[in-house]
Design an enzyme around this catalytic site. Sequence first.
Site, short mmCIF file in Angstrom:
data_model
loop_
_atom_site.label_atom_id
_atom_site.label_comp_id
_atom_site.label_asym_id
_atom_site.label_seq_id
_atom_site.Cartn_x
_atom_site.Cartn_y
_atom_site.Cartn_z
N LYS A 113 18.57 11.34 15.45
CA LYS A 113 17.23 11.87 15.18
C LYS A 113 16.57 12.31 16.48
O LYS A 113 15.94 13.37 16.56
CB LYS A 113 16.40 10.78 14.49
CG LYS A 113 15.34 11.32 13.57
CD LYS A 113 14.59 10.21 12.88
CE LYS A 113 14.69 10.28 11.39
NZ LYS A 113 13.85 9.32 10.68
N PHE A 124 -2.77 7.54 4.90
CA PHE A 124 -2.92 8.02 3.51
C PHE A 124 -2.27 9.38 3.29
O PHE A 124 -2.47 9.99 2.25
CB PHE A 124 -4.41 8.08 3.14
CG PHE A 124 -5.10 6.75 3.22
CD1 PHE A 124 -4.89 5.80 2.21
CD2 PHE A 124 -5.92 6.42 4.27
CE1 PHE A 124 -5.50 4.55 2.28
CE2 PHE A 124 -6.54 5.18 4.35
CZ PHE A 124 -6.33 4.25 3.36
N LEU A 125 -1.51 9.88 4.29
CA LEU A 125 -0.93 11.22 4.11
C LEU A 125 0.02 11.24 2.93
O LEU A 125 0.59 10.20 2.55
CB LEU A 125 -0.22 11.68 5.39
CG LEU A 125 1.01 10.94 5.92
CD1 LEU A 125 2.26 11.21 5.12
CD2 LEU A 125 1.24 11.32 7.37
N CYS A 131 -17.75 0.82 -27.62
CA CYS A 131 -16.54 1.64 -27.73
C CYS A 131 -15.29 1.09 -27.05
O CYS A 131 -14.24 0.97 -27.69
CB CYS A 131 -16.83 3.04 -27.20
SG CYS A 131 -18.15 3.83 -28.13
N ARG A 138 -24.49 -4.37 -27.67
CA ARG A 138 -23.29 -4.70 -28.44
C ARG A 138 -22.14 -5.03 -27.49
O ARG A 138 -21.87 -4.31 -26.55
CB ARG A 138 -22.91 -3.53 -29.36
CG ARG A 138 -23.86 -3.37 -30.53
CD ARG A 138 -23.55 -2.16 -31.33
NE ARG A 138 -23.78 -0.93 -30.56
CZ ARG A 138 -23.56 0.29 -31.05
NH1 ARG A 138 -23.09 0.44 -32.27
NH2 ARG A 138 -23.81 1.35 -30.32
N GLY A 187 -16.01 -5.56 -11.68
CA GLY A 187 -17.26 -6.02 -12.29
C GLY A 187 -16.98 -7.18 -13.21
O GLY A 187 -16.11 -8.02 -12.93
N LYS A 216 -4.98 0.18 1.48
CA LYS A 216 -3.81 1.03 1.28
C LYS A 216 -3.13 0.70 -0.06
O LYS A 216 -2.74 1.59 -0.82
CB LYS A 216 -2.84 0.82 2.45
CG LYS A 216 -1.53 1.55 2.32
CD LYS A 216 -1.68 3.06 2.39
CE LYS A 216 -0.40 3.75 1.99
NZ LYS A 216 -0.53 5.18 1.85
N1 NAD Z 1 6.25 8.56 3.60
C1 NAD Z 1 4.97 8.54 3.21
O1 NAD Z 1 4.48 9.42 2.50
C2 NAD Z 1 4.09 7.45 3.68
C3 NAD Z 1 2.70 7.61 3.59
C4 NAD Z 1 1.87 6.59 4.06
C5 NAD Z 1 2.43 5.43 4.57
N2 NAD Z 1 3.80 5.29 4.62
C6 NAD Z 1 4.34 4.06 5.21
O2 NAD Z 1 4.61 4.33 6.59
C7 NAD Z 1 5.78 3.61 7.01
C8 NAD Z 1 6.84 4.61 7.52
O3 NAD Z 1 7.18 5.46 6.45
P1 NAD Z 1 8.12 6.72 6.68
O4 NAD Z 1 8.20 7.44 5.39
O5 NAD Z 1 7.67 7.45 7.91
O6 NAD Z 1 9.52 5.97 7.00
P2 NAD Z 1 10.86 6.60 7.58
O7 NAD Z 1 11.95 5.71 7.13
O8 NAD Z 1 10.92 8.07 7.28
O9 NAD Z 1 10.68 6.45 9.15
C9 NAD Z 1 10.76 5.25 9.86
C10 NAD Z 1 11.45 5.52 11.18
O10 NAD Z 1 11.34 4.37 12.00
C11 NAD Z 1 12.55 4.29 12.76
N3 NAD Z 1 12.64 2.92 13.33
C12 NAD Z 1 12.98 1.77 12.71
N4 NAD Z 1 12.91 0.75 13.56
C13 NAD Z 1 12.51 1.25 14.74
C14 NAD Z 1 12.24 0.68 16.01
N5 NAD Z 1 12.37 -0.62 16.24
N6 NAD Z 1 11.85 1.51 17.00
C15 NAD Z 1 11.70 2.82 16.80
N7 NAD Z 1 11.94 3.42 15.62
C16 NAD Z 1 12.33 2.64 14.60
C17 NAD Z 1 13.61 4.64 11.76
O11 NAD Z 1 14.83 4.98 12.37
C18 NAD Z 1 12.94 5.81 11.04
O12 NAD Z 1 13.23 7.04 11.66
C19 NAD Z 1 6.22 2.80 5.78
O13 NAD Z 1 5.64 1.53 5.86
C20 NAD Z 1 5.65 3.57 4.62
O14 NAD Z 1 5.45 2.75 3.50
C21 NAD Z 1 4.62 6.28 4.21
#
Ligand code: NAD
Length: 423
Positions: A39, A165-166, A280, A345, A273, A217
Amino acid sequence: MNNQIKITIFGLGFVGLTTAVGFAKKGFQTYGYEILPQKVEQLQNAKIPFYEEGLQEAFNEVYKQTLFITNDILQALKDSDVIFYCIGTPMGEDGSADLSYILQALEQTAKNIHLCKKQPILVIKSTVPPSSCNECFVPFLNNKLGIKTNQDSDSLVFLVNNPEFLREGSAYKDFMHPDRIVIGTSNAKEIEKIKQIYTPFNAPIFFSTLNTAEFIKYLSNTMLAVNISFANEMSMIAQNIGDIDIKKSFEILHQDKRFYGNPAGIASYIYPGLGFGGYCLPKDTLALHKKAKEKSFNARMLQSALKINDDILEFYIQKITSEVSKDSKLCILGLSFKPNSDDVRDSKSATLIKKLIQAGYNNITAYDPMAIEVFKNTYNLNINYAQTLQEAIKDSVIIIATAWEEFKEISNQNNSIYNLRFM
Ligand SMILES: NC(=O)c1ccc[n+]([C@@H]2O[C@H](COP(=O)([O-])OP(=O)(O)OC[C@H]3O[C@@H](n4cnc5c(N)ncnc54)[C@H](O)[C@@H]3O)[C@@H](O)[C@H]2O)c1
């Protein structure tokens, strides 16, 4: 370059890479650190490993200007002020969130903490269940790694939670134009720096406790999950009954003006609440559940909705009986089933009062701006009715049971009341 703040991002997946490009775009010196060598190589060749609209173009603009990609942790952490963890939190074997990858990253950080600037801020952006920071990450840093965290001024690091939140599909746009930024902290010290890095995004920034930020979240994601399952349950009910145009039904549902506006009116239904009452919602939910059953379909969400509607009242009865002595004067504010109505009611206030009497409270005064007479005539309860709000609340333990506007001020002034409508 934006100030001298250096930001490090751990994990360059959907969230991490978008975050890294976003901060770099705002002019912060940003280092993206990733453990997967392929990557890193791909990114160093300026090729994003997944498609997100606008992200590749934005990456190209900032790469090697303000954004740097590395798998060298020393380079990533050197002189870093703020370190984001955007690492996966996959489902563990028993369904719990697996936090081990974050712990590994915190450990990697701890080993090299001397490289960072003084008192760096560690930001958990990954989605982690409420209480993870307080009960897992902070103790891990303090006790296991010996890194003094979130302890007054002599802390080595501060840990905050900043949920993301993306949405995939519009990740870059969402990140650059957030509707809200939530920062959970346990310490006032880190607030300024976090404010500084998020100010360029021109979005409201909400500070909260760590647990609250984590919870928000899940509140957001589980609300979506529950709504999708609700729609699917309704579709199964419809198919069992037959001759129902489901697509059309939902299209017409979406015409409800409560879905529109800012804030959309529907928001007032997604509020904790005392449960739903009135003529209804209780009877119609039960009737549809019965009809589905007659057509051999067990509508479990509708059943759960009705069950939770009873449970919430029981929950507050138990809370009140465990905290308020039986000889106290109780004041129930609100008797109608909702504000701006004198309809009583299936009013939750009536059930609440009956249960409080059963529990042994015999000094209860009730007040409602509109519904006293009709309530008195409908429910033959042995309680007092006050003519004014002031008379009602005097020397009382206050319980707000209907969200009338005129009770708002009391709820703001008084911490010791039971505001069961969370206005
Ligand atoms: N994907 C979404 O739409 C989204 C939106 C909001 C929040 N999240 C949350 O954000 C977090 C990440 O999601 P994502 O979709 O980006 O995950 P992802 O799996 O696409 O990316 C995580 C990355 O972290 C890397 N990684 C793991 N351990 C590592 C370390 N020790 N050092 C450096 N890199 C390391 C992995 O190799 C991977 O590339 C999760 O908790 C997810 O629930 C995701």
